[in-house]
Write a protein that holds these residues in place. Structure first.
Motif, PDB file in Angstrom:
ATOM      1  N   SER A 291     -74.239  74.936  -4.690  1.00  0.00           N
ATOM      2  CA  SER A 291     -75.949  74.641  -4.490  1.00  0.00           C
ATOM      3  C   SER A 291     -76.323  76.144  -4.064  1.00  0.00           C
ATOM      4  CB  SER A 291     -75.973  74.207  -2.179  1.00  0.00           C
ATOM      5  OG  SER A 291     -74.622  75.044  -1.391  1.00  0.00           O
ATOM      6  N   SER A 292     -75.395  77.458  -4.450  1.00  0.00           N
ATOM      7  CA  SER A 292     -76.376  78.632  -4.310  1.00  0.00           C
ATOM      8  C   SER A 292     -76.480  79.004  -5.427  1.00  0.00           C
ATOM      9  CB  SER A 292     -74.818  79.753  -4.117  1.00  0.00           C
ATOM     10  OG  SER A 292     -74.080  79.300  -5.268  1.00  0.00           O
ATOM     11  N   GLY A 293     -76.569  78.135  -6.807  1.00  0.00           N
ATOM     12  CA  GLY A 293     -76.634  77.676  -8.341  1.00  0.00           C
ATOM     13  C   GLY A 293     -75.862  77.018  -9.302  1.00  0.00           C
ATOM     14  N   LYS A 294     -76.637  77.176 -10.028  1.00  0.00           N
ATOM     15  CA  LYS A 294     -76.508  76.040 -11.760  1.00  0.00           C
ATOM     16  C   LYS A 294     -75.102  76.780 -11.725  1.00  0.00           C
ATOM     17  CE  LYS A 294     -79.773  72.426 -11.420  1.00  0.00           C
ATOM     18  NZ  LYS A 294     -80.015  73.266 -10.238  1.00  0.00           N
ATOM     19  N   SER A 295     -74.712  78.283 -11.727  1.00  0.00           N
ATOM     20  CA  SER A 295     -73.925  78.922 -13.035  1.00  0.00           C
ATOM     21  C   SER A 295     -72.392  78.636 -12.561  1.00  0.00           C
ATOM     22  CB  SER A 295     -73.945  80.171 -12.830  1.00  0.00           C
ATOM     23  OG  SER A 295     -74.110  80.950 -11.414  1.00  0.00           O
ATOM     24  N   HIS A 296     -72.348  78.630 -10.878  1.00  0.00           N
ATOM     25  CA  HIS A 296     -71.053  78.081 -10.786  1.00  0.00           C
ATOM     26  C   HIS A 296     -70.929  76.196 -11.173  1.00  0.00           C
ATOM     27  CE1 HIS A 296     -70.468  81.069  -7.294  1.00  0.00           C
ATOM     28  NE2 HIS A 296     -70.820  81.950  -8.292  1.00  0.00           N
ATOM     29  N   TYR A 297     -70.868  76.368 -11.526  1.00  0.00           N
ATOM     30  CA  TYR A 297     -70.174  75.170 -12.444  1.00  0.00           C
ATOM     31  C   TYR A 297     -68.307  74.923 -12.668  1.00  0.00           C
ATOM     32  CZ  TYR A 297     -69.164  70.421 -15.111  1.00  0.00           C
ATOM     33  OH  TYR A 297     -69.202  69.247 -15.648  1.00  0.00           O
ATOM     34  N   VAL A 298     -67.587  74.223 -12.351  1.00  0.00           N
ATOM     35  CA  VAL A 298     -66.537  74.187 -12.798  1.00  0.00           C
ATOM     36  C   VAL A 298     -66.294  72.583 -13.176  1.00  0.00           C
ATOM     37  CG1 VAL A 298     -63.830  73.865 -12.017  1.00  0.00           C
ATOM     38  CG2 VAL A 298     -65.942  75.542 -10.649  1.00  0.00           C
ATOM     39  N   CYS A 299     -65.825  72.310 -14.501  1.00  0.00           N
ATOM     40  CA  CYS A 299     -65.186  71.608 -14.786  1.00  0.00           C
ATOM     41  C   CYS A 299     -64.533  70.476 -14.184  1.00  0.00           C
ATOM     42  CB  CYS A 299     -64.972  70.971 -17.179  1.00  0.00           C
ATOM     43  SG  CYS A 299     -63.788  71.955 -17.074  1.00  0.00           S
ATOM     44  N   ASP A 300     -64.205  69.211 -14.877  1.00  0.00           N
ATOM     45  CA  ASP A 300     -63.315  68.644 -14.143  1.00  0.00           C
ATOM     46  C   ASP A 300     -62.055  69.271 -14.608  1.00  0.00           C
ATOM     47  OD1 ASP A 300     -63.982  67.003 -12.478  1.00  0.00           O
ATOM     48  OD2 ASP A 300     -63.295  65.053 -13.384  1.00  0.00           O
ATOM     49  N   ASP A 301     -61.377  69.316 -15.837  1.00  0.00           N
ATOM     50  CA  ASP A 301     -60.293  69.949 -16.206  1.00  0.00           C
ATOM     51  C   ASP A 301     -60.384  71.367 -15.600  1.00  0.00           C
ATOM     52  OD1 ASP A 301     -60.306  68.002 -18.116  1.00  0.00           O
ATOM     53  OD2 ASP A 301     -60.774  69.116 -19.954  1.00  0.00           O
ATOM     54  N   CYS A 302     -61.273  72.043 -15.508  1.00  0.00           N
ATOM     55  CA  CYS A 302     -60.627  73.542 -14.516  1.00  0.00           C
ATOM     56  C   CYS A 302     -60.045  72.977 -13.090  1.00  0.00           C
ATOM     57  CB  CYS A 302     -61.428  74.415 -14.988  1.00  0.00           C
ATOM     58  SG  CYS A 302     -62.224  75.056 -16.345  1.00  0.00           S
ATOM     59  N   HIS A 303     -61.326  72.412 -12.908  1.00  0.00           N
ATOM     60  CA  HIS A 303     -61.397  71.409 -11.428  1.00  0.00           C
ATOM     61  C   HIS A 303     -59.370  71.182 -11.118  1.00  0.00           C
ATOM     62  CE1 HIS A 303     -61.180  69.740  -7.796  1.00  0.00           C
ATOM     63  NE2 HIS A 303     -62.012  69.956  -7.361  1.00  0.00           N
ATOM     64  N   ASN A 304     -59.456  70.279 -11.997  1.00  0.00           N
ATOM     65  CA  ASN A 304     -57.726  69.589 -11.479  1.00  0.00           C
ATOM     66  C   ASN A 304     -56.573  70.331 -12.211  1.00  0.00           C
ATOM     67  OD1 ASN A 304     -59.038  67.811 -10.157  1.00  0.00           O
ATOM     68  ND2 ASN A 304     -60.051  66.227 -11.599  1.00  0.00           N
ATOM     69  N   LEU A 305     -56.463  71.069 -13.855  1.00  0.00           N
ATOM     70  CA  LEU A 305     -55.601  70.971 -14.118  1.00  0.00           C
ATOM     71  C   LEU A 305     -54.079  72.003 -13.008  1.00  0.00           C
ATOM     72  CD1 LEU A 305     -54.512  71.122 -16.669  1.00  0.00           C
ATOM     73  CD2 LEU A 305     -55.787  73.180 -17.463  1.00  0.00           C
ATOM     74  N   PRO A 306     -55.297  73.316 -12.896  1.00  0.00           N
ATOM     75  CA  PRO A 306     -53.740  73.331 -12.129  1.00  0.00           C
ATOM     76  C   PRO A 306     -53.014  72.717 -11.251  1.00  0.00           C
ATOM     77  CG  PRO A 306     -55.702  74.856 -11.702  1.00  0.00           C
ATOM     78  CD  PRO A 306     -56.213  73.813 -12.418  1.00  0.00           C
ATOM     79  N   SER A 307     -53.914  71.740 -10.312  1.00  0.00           N
ATOM     80  CA  SER A 307     -53.428  70.941  -9.034  1.00  0.00           C
ATOM     81  C   SER A 307     -52.381  69.811  -9.974  1.00  0.00           C
ATOM     82  CB  SER A 307     -53.643  70.297  -8.095  1.00  0.00           C
ATOM     83  OG  SER A 307     -55.596  69.547  -9.140  1.00  0.00           O
ATOM     84  N   PHE A 308     -52.978  69.454 -11.264  1.00  0.00           N
ATOM     85  CA  PHE A 308     -52.191  68.356 -12.234  1.00  0.00           C
ATOM     86  C   PHE A 308     -51.040  69.312 -12.443  1.00  0.00           C
ATOM     87  CE2 PHE A 308     -56.218  66.591 -13.017  1.00  0.00           C
ATOM     88  CZ  PHE A 308     -56.480  65.906 -12.459  1.00  0.00           C
ATOM     89  N   ASN A 309     -50.783  70.172 -12.769  1.00  0.00           N
ATOM     90  CA  ASN A 309     -49.510  71.131 -13.169  1.00  0.00           C
ATOM     91  C   ASN A 309     -47.998  70.768 -12.081  1.00  0.00           C
ATOM     92  OD1 ASN A 309     -50.281  71.511 -15.909  1.00  0.00           O
ATOM     93  ND2 ASN A 309     -51.710  73.270 -15.315  1.00  0.00           N
ATOM     94  N   PHE A 310     -49.340  71.599 -11.176  1.00  0.00           N
ATOM     95  CA  PHE A 310     -48.337  71.778  -9.813  1.00  0.00           C
ATOM     96  C   PHE A 310     -47.580  69.939  -9.293  1.00  0.00           C
ATOM     97  CE2 PHE A 310     -47.471  70.797  -4.934  1.00  0.00           C
ATOM     98  CZ  PHE A 310     -46.416  71.481  -5.091  1.00  0.00           C
ATOM     99  N   ILE A 311     -48.390  69.033  -9.385  1.00  0.00           N
ATOM    100  CA  ILE A 311     -48.272  67.901  -9.013  1.00  0.00           C
ATOM    101  C   ILE A 311     -47.086  66.607 -10.180  1.00  0.00           C
ATOM    102  CG2 ILE A 311     -48.865  65.067  -9.506  1.00  0.00           C
ATOM    103  CD1 ILE A 311     -51.767  66.457  -7.827  1.00  0.00           C
ATOM    104  N   LYS A 312     -47.053  67.110 -10.920  1.00  0.00           N
ATOM    105  CA  LYS A 312     -46.132  66.793 -12.354  1.00  0.00           C
ATOM    106  C   LYS A 312     -44.999  67.600 -12.032  1.00  0.00           C
ATOM    107  CE  LYS A 312     -48.553  66.763 -15.893  1.00  0.00           C
ATOM    108  NZ  LYS A 312     -48.438  66.453 -17.494  1.00  0.00           N
ATOM    109  N   GLU A 313     -45.277  68.767 -12.393  1.00  0.00           N
ATOM    110  CA  GLU A 313     -43.632  69.441 -11.813  1.00  0.00           C
ATOM    111  C   GLU A 313     -43.170  68.757 -10.782  1.00  0.00           C
ATOM    112  OE1 GLU A 313     -44.746  73.438 -11.837  1.00  0.00           O
ATOM    113  OE2 GLU A 313     -45.777  73.664 -14.407  1.00  0.00           O
ATOM    114  N   TYR A 314     -43.641  68.825  -9.915  1.00  0.00           N
ATOM    115  CA  TYR A 314     -42.867  68.415  -8.497  1.00  0.00           C
ATOM    116  C   TYR A 314     -42.635  67.330  -8.803  1.00  0.00           C
ATOM    117  CZ  TYR A 314     -42.257  66.979  -3.639  1.00  0.00           C
ATOM    118  OH  TYR A 314     -41.156  66.907  -2.984  1.00  0.00           O
TER     119      TYR A 314
END
Length: 304
Positions: free
Chosen positions: A55-78
């Motif tokens: 809401s502070s500006g469209k420069s703060h956009y995070v694609c699905d890959d970057c939003h999810n990849l760290p959590s996906f990596n942890f989920i799979k490793e666990y």
């Protein structure tokens, strides 16, 4: 004996940003756009059309890959390392990790993974690393952040269907296998609909786990709980859409009683067992269906 799961964590996050609620970059609220626009990911620089921005500006956009990849990596490793058998214990171990954002389609991956690992670790199914990769690949085609509102389909719905598809070998064009798989997604979709207002990935995850644990016991004779479970969610202060509080069954705590589950099993008849499932040609004889639908597994079927 009863296990209590009391989930809570801080707003800190290890997935590129420092916030697990709202904008991952600055913590401000998110804006959900009814019409997609071209946006550039803050982290990887990818340009694509999207519907969710800060809401502070469209420069703060995070694609699905970057939003999810760290959590996906942890989920799979666990998941690939755990020897735990209780799907709720697996789920809350993951949820309480700081890399898991408050909302998002990683909850769909948690659902699929916790159930499949419970089945594997109990010796019901020979779930391989390749099976998990296949399940996650299928999810990536249908579990997309924000589309619960844009299309009316929460990513947790196909997550449950993928579990049943792997169990039955369902693919497009098969008869009973596909119908059974669609039956479980119908039950999940209706349950999520009843919980919505506001939307909450945590509530959808808990309810879907309840349904799947119940259904896998009824449909395949796969008991996944050895003791009673109490689910109590303490994520309310992190919910960006405001927690439903008393409207949510998990706010005050919800008990799953294994004795009641076994008693229900004696009364139920099997696949597509929902009492409000009104399809006229619904089959209800578990033994007939189980003889016709092969459970894809190298391990023996669990005893009744």
């Amino acid at each position: 004996m009863k296990t209590e799961f009391d989930a809570h964590k801080s707003g800190k996050n290890d997935c590129g940003g420092i916030y697990s609620s709202n904008c991952l970059i600055c913590g401000n609220g998110l804006e959900y756009l009814p019409i997609s626009i071209f946006l550039t990911c803050f982290y990887c620089g990818k340009e694509e059309k999207g519907n969710i921005v800060c809401s502070s500006g469209k420069s703060h956009y995070v694609c699905d890959d970057c939003h999810n990849l760290p959590s996906f990596n942890f989920i799979k490793e666990y998941l690939l390392a755990t020897d735990k058998m209780d799907p709720f214990e697996i789920t809350f171990d993951i949820l309480n990790n700081s890399s898991i954002p408050m909302l998002g389609c990683h909850h769909a991956y948690i659902l699929t993974g916790s159930i499949l690992m419970s089945l594997k670790n109990r010796g019901y199914l020979n779930i391989t690393d390749a099976d998990m990769e296949e399940a996650f690949l299928r999810l990536s085609k249908q579990a997309v952040g924000g589309y619960c509102g844009l299309s009316g389909v929460c990513g947790i719905v196909p997550a449950g269907g993928i579990i049943y598809s792997i169990l039955t070998g369902s693919v497009c064009g098969k008869d009973r296998e596909q119908k059974i798989t669609m039956g479980i997604t119908t039950s999940l979709s209706k349950a999520i609909y009843c919980l919505t207002g506001p939307s909450c990935c945590k509530a959808y995850l808990f309810k879907s786990m309840e349904i799947l644990i119940y259904s896998l016991y009824i449909d395949f004779h796969f008991p996944l709980l050895d003791k009673d479970v109490k689910i109590e969610c303490n994520f309310k202060d992190m919910h960006p859409h405001v927690c439903g509080l008393e409207k949510c069954p998990y706010f005050a705590g919800f008990n799953i009683n294994t004795k009641e589950l076994r008693q229900t099993y004696q009364k139920e008849t099997g696949f597509l067992h929902e009492s409000d499932f009104t399809c006229e040609d619904t089959y209800s004889n578990t033994d007939v269906l189980r003889n016709e639908v092969v459970v894809y597994s190298d391990a023996p079927t669990a005893p009744c």
